[in-house]
Motif scaffolding. Structure first.
Motif, PDB file in Angstrom:
ATOM      1  N   LEU A  22       0.839  -1.201   0.000  1.00 47.55           N
ATOM      2  CA  LEU A  22       0.000   0.000   0.000  1.00 47.55           C
ATOM      3  C   LEU A  22       0.875   1.252   0.000  1.00 47.55           C
ATOM      4  O   LEU A  22       2.002   1.241   0.496  1.00 47.55           O
ATOM      5  CB  LEU A  22      -0.954  -0.005   1.185  1.00 47.55           C
ATOM      6  CG  LEU A  22      -0.396   0.101   2.619  1.00 47.55           C
ATOM      7  CD1 LEU A  22      -0.175   1.547   3.034  1.00 47.55           C
ATOM      8  CD2 LEU A  22      -1.336  -0.572   3.599  1.00 47.55           C
ATOM      9  N   TRP A  23       0.336   2.337  -0.595  1.00 45.26           N
ATOM     10  CA  TRP A  23       1.039   3.628  -0.593  1.00 45.26           C
ATOM     11  C   TRP A  23       0.698   4.424   0.666  1.00 45.26           C
ATOM     12  O   TRP A  23       1.513   5.155   1.201  1.00 45.26           O
ATOM     13  CB  TRP A  23       0.631   4.444  -1.814  1.00 45.26           C
ATOM     14  CG  TRP A  23       1.039   3.855  -3.128  1.00 45.26           C
ATOM     15  CD1 TRP A  23       1.921   2.832  -3.323  1.00 45.26           C
ATOM     16  CD2 TRP A  23       0.582   4.242  -4.427  1.00 45.26           C
ATOM     17  NE1 TRP A  23       2.055   2.567  -4.662  1.00 45.26           N
ATOM     18  CE2 TRP A  23       1.243   3.423  -5.369  1.00 45.26           C
ATOM     19  CE3 TRP A  23      -0.311   5.196  -4.890  1.00 45.26           C
ATOM     20  CZ2 TRP A  23       1.038   3.534  -6.743  1.00 45.26           C
ATOM     21  CZ3 TRP A  23      -0.523   5.321  -6.258  1.00 45.26           C
ATOM     22  CH2 TRP A  23       0.144   4.493  -7.172  1.00 45.26           C
ATOM     23  N   GLY A  24      -0.558   4.296   1.069  1.00 43.40           N
ATOM     24  CA  GLY A  24      -1.045   5.054   2.213  1.00 43.40           C
ATOM     25  C   GLY A  24      -2.551   4.916   2.282  1.00 43.40           C
ATOM     26  O   GLY A  24      -3.150   4.108   1.568  1.00 43.40           O
ATOM     27  N   SER A  25      -3.170   5.697   3.149  1.00 45.69           N
ATOM     28  CA  SER A  25      -4.609   5.604   3.381  1.00 45.69           C
ATOM     29  C   SER A  25      -5.338   6.810   2.801  1.00 45.69           C
ATOM     30  O   SER A  25      -4.730   7.791   2.388  1.00 45.69           O
ATOM     31  CB  SER A  25      -4.899   5.487   4.883  1.00 45.69           C
ATOM     32  OG  SER A  25      -4.264   4.340   5.426  1.00 45.69           O
ATOM     33  N   GLY A  26      -6.654   6.727   2.798  1.00 48.11           N
ATOM     34  CA  GLY A  26      -7.517   7.811   2.358  1.00 48.11           C
ATOM     35  C   GLY A  26      -8.928   7.528   2.832  1.00 48.11           C
ATOM     36  O   GLY A  26      -9.184   6.520   3.496  1.00 48.11           O
TER      37      GLY A  26
END
Length: 650
Positions: A29-33
């Protein structure tokens, strides 16, 4: 933890996602949103930048509970993708799903006041074997700059949660976005939801979608509704403003045309509060929702009659422009009937718009209204200071944006956070959000705020009047800055206290009513003496650029001679030899143009009218396209230098 909290956390989980590459089931994963409106995901810009800096159209995936969809970057606030760090105020990005999908959306607080105290930080962290959702306790114990939230140092924010939502469990609203954890330590930083307003027109679109979606009272798969789970006082006698009231009111406001400008929202909100100012600084006010968010004391809403008075004023504003909402008007009356305090209803019912908010009268005939340029205390002005980086080749500029609301001293709005500054061809992109957004927010209906661009005289040929912040402009809206607003240049070397020669000439010129052009450099004048003794109704006019050769010398003499107004042609001109035939034509046209002035303060707007004619391709106006204007009012001097000049980095 209560059953209500558990149900609320399930809704947060359903609206939170993680971002990852388009290919590969097991990609990291790159990050959350998190979803803020149908098809719209909000995340941290730094989460996407490493993967999209080379190509912002790259497709990636948004994955969460019950959702696995392709998406693209819609917009981010980053002004310098090359910078090693993303400034806190720029660390937001809006992502758009490429198709339609059913999903939950968080409820975003409408209050601009930054949160302090307990929160829940939500997001995803890496497996193995796959990313997992997590909620951790967080505590905001400080603020940074305009939008920053400081997460207490003993809070553990797992890697991968950047971009996830910060939920206030007390009010049941998302109040921020996780920016970062502290390196090798607990705690971190977050961005307040109010920073979303920096997206300008896109913010308006997203928030209207948000409020309309929640206004339809959607139910999750668990059967819960976000607003119904929010803490709020009981309805009782109608004497409290409940979460349901807020949801219904904001959905009705979202159906109206957006406010024409920020000052309109400010005036109406202040009238709703009986003329009382809200605590703290005034945030950006881009939507009617934002004005609704000013009607609080802390986290507590004011009396319902205050909100109903605000809604009634907004509805009156819409009606005055043939855009009234019968649905809103009927809802206000129904909500008033629930309030048993009949003797107080006139406060919300008997309202009228002040003169400044009524539509401007229709002009008789083709004659345009000329707006005088504001002096001190006469109205707002935005100033852009462009300071060349010492030693940089080719030239680069650091920028600084100031705002003067006309009621006090000018204040810094935003400062260039880059390390190397910007080339002239990079400035428009760098300033698109900070300057373009400020101008848009401060424009009044029919009165765009003036823009002053301060440069050293050797860079006066920078074609700032040709700048365009909008990639696409409406057909009836001139897109270039010089056609849209009063745009003038100022001499950066004059910043600080003005000298008497400059002040005296300005006073004499502003007292005049007739002006004539003075062709410079005048024949036979080789020093500044002739410039100091020039007649006071003379405005220097050059048919050559002001930043090089003979023109640069002439402009230097004009400035040292106290001249504060000048016009010049930024295009090429033979350095040696006689002027071209078109030079005589230019001077003749300028002379005729100056005859239209009734005062010096009319000059910037008169030139804007000509530039608008050019933008609309009207005949007989192209002669003025390369003209630049110096309009340097010594009564409003540019702020002095507060720090030493920064050299170009190695």
């Amino acid at each position: 933890m209560s059953e209500r909290d558990d149900r609320l956390f399930e809704l947060v989980r359903a609206a939170t996602v993680h971002l990852l590459p388009a290919d590969g089931k097991d990609s990291p994963l790159w990050g959350s949103g998190f979803f803020v409106a149908p098809g719209w995901v909000l995340t941290a810009a730094h989460v996407l930048r490493p993967h999209l800096a080379a190509d912002r159209t790259t497709v990636f995936r948004v994955r969460g509970e019950g959702i696995d969809a392709e998406a693209r970057l819609a917009e981010w606030l980053i002004t310098d993708p090359r910078s090693p760090k993303v400034p806190l105020a720029e660390d937001l990005a809006l992502v758009r799903l490429t198709g339609e999908h059913l999903h939950e959306c968080v409820w975003l607080t409408d209050r601009a006041a930054r949160h302090t105290g307990a929160l829940k930080a939500c997001g995803y962290y890496p497996g193995p074997p796959e990313a997992h959702f997590r909620i951790v306790d967080a505590w905001i114990n400080g603020h940074e700059d305009t939008y920053g939230l400081i997460i207490k140092s003993d809070i553990d924010i797992p890697s991968g949660m950047s971009g996830g939502p910060l939920l206030d469990p007390e009010t049941g609203a998302v109040v921020g976005l996780i920016k970062s954890r502290r390196k090798d330590k607990d705690g971190g930083k977050a961005v307040a939801v109010a920073a979303l307003r920096r997206f300008g027109e896109t913010y308006r679109t997203v928030m209207a979608d948000h409020d309309r979606w929640h206004g339809e009272e959607p139910m999750s798969q668990s059967g819960d509704n976000w607003v119904e789970l929010q803490h709020g006082p009981a309805d009782g006698q109608g004497a409290v403003w409940t979460p349901r009231d807020r949801r219904e009111a904001l959905a009705l406001l979202a159906a109206l045309p957006p406010p024409p400008d920020e000052p309109t929202v400010k005036v109406i909100a202040k009238m709703a509060r009986s003329g009382n100012q809200w605590p703290g600084a005034t945030p950006e006010l881009r939507t009617w929702r934002d004005g609704h968010g000013l009607l609080y004391e802390g986290t507590a809403p004011l009396d319902p009659l205050t909100f109903l008075r605000y809604l009634r004023l907004v509805e009156a504003h819409a009606c005055a422009r043939d855009a009234g909402s019968p649905l809103l008007a009927r809802w206000i009356e129904r909500r008033l009937r629930r309030d048993t305090r009949r003797y107080m209803h006139a406060y919300a019912r008997d309202v009228s718009l002040p003169g400044e908010l009524r539509p401007p009268p229709e002009a008789d005939g083709p004659e345009r209204v000329v707006i005088s340029y504001p002096g001190p205390g006469e109205g707002p002005v935005v100033a852009l200071l462009l300071d060349p980086v010492i030693g940089a080749q080719p030239v680069r500029f650091f920028w600084q944006i100031w705002y003067d609301d006309g009621d006090g001293l000018p204040e810094v709005h935003e400062t260039d956070a880059s390390v190397r500054g910007y080339r002239p061809d990079e400035l428009v992109q760098a300033l698109r959000v900070p300057l373009g957004g400020l101008l848009e927010s401060k424009d009044r209906e029919g009165h765009p705020v003036p823009l002053e661009v301060a440069l050293p005289a050797e860079y006066f040929d920078t074609a700032v009047h040709r700048w365009r912040f909008a990639d696409i402009a409406a057909l009836n809206d001139p897109g270039h800055l010089g056609a849209r607003r009063r745009l003038v240049l100022r001499a950066l070397e004059r910043r600080g206290e003005p000298d008497n020669l400059w002040i005296d000439r300005w006073r004499s010129m502003t007292a005049g009513r007739r002006f004539q052009g003075w062709r410079i450099p005048p024949p036979g004048v080789v020093d500044a003496t002739g410039y100091r003794t020039a007649e006071l109704d003379r405005i220097p006019v050059m048919c050559r650029p002001a930043g090089q050769g003979t023109g640069r010398v002439a402009m230097k003499h004009a400035l040292s001679g106290g001249h504060s107004v000048a016009l010049w042609h930024i295009g090429p001109h033979p350095e040696r030899g006689a002027c071209l035939p078109e030079c005589d034509t230019l001077h003749a046209r300028v002379e005729k143009f100056l005859e239209t002035l009734g005062s010096l303060a009319e000059l910037p707007d008169r030139l804007r009218h000509v530039r608008q004619d050019i933008s609309e391709q009207r005949p007989d106006s192209t002669w003025a396209e390369p003209l630049a204007l110096l309009y340097d009012d010594p009564r409003r001097p540019l702020p002095g230098e507060e720090i030493e000049t920064v050299d170009a980095p190695l």
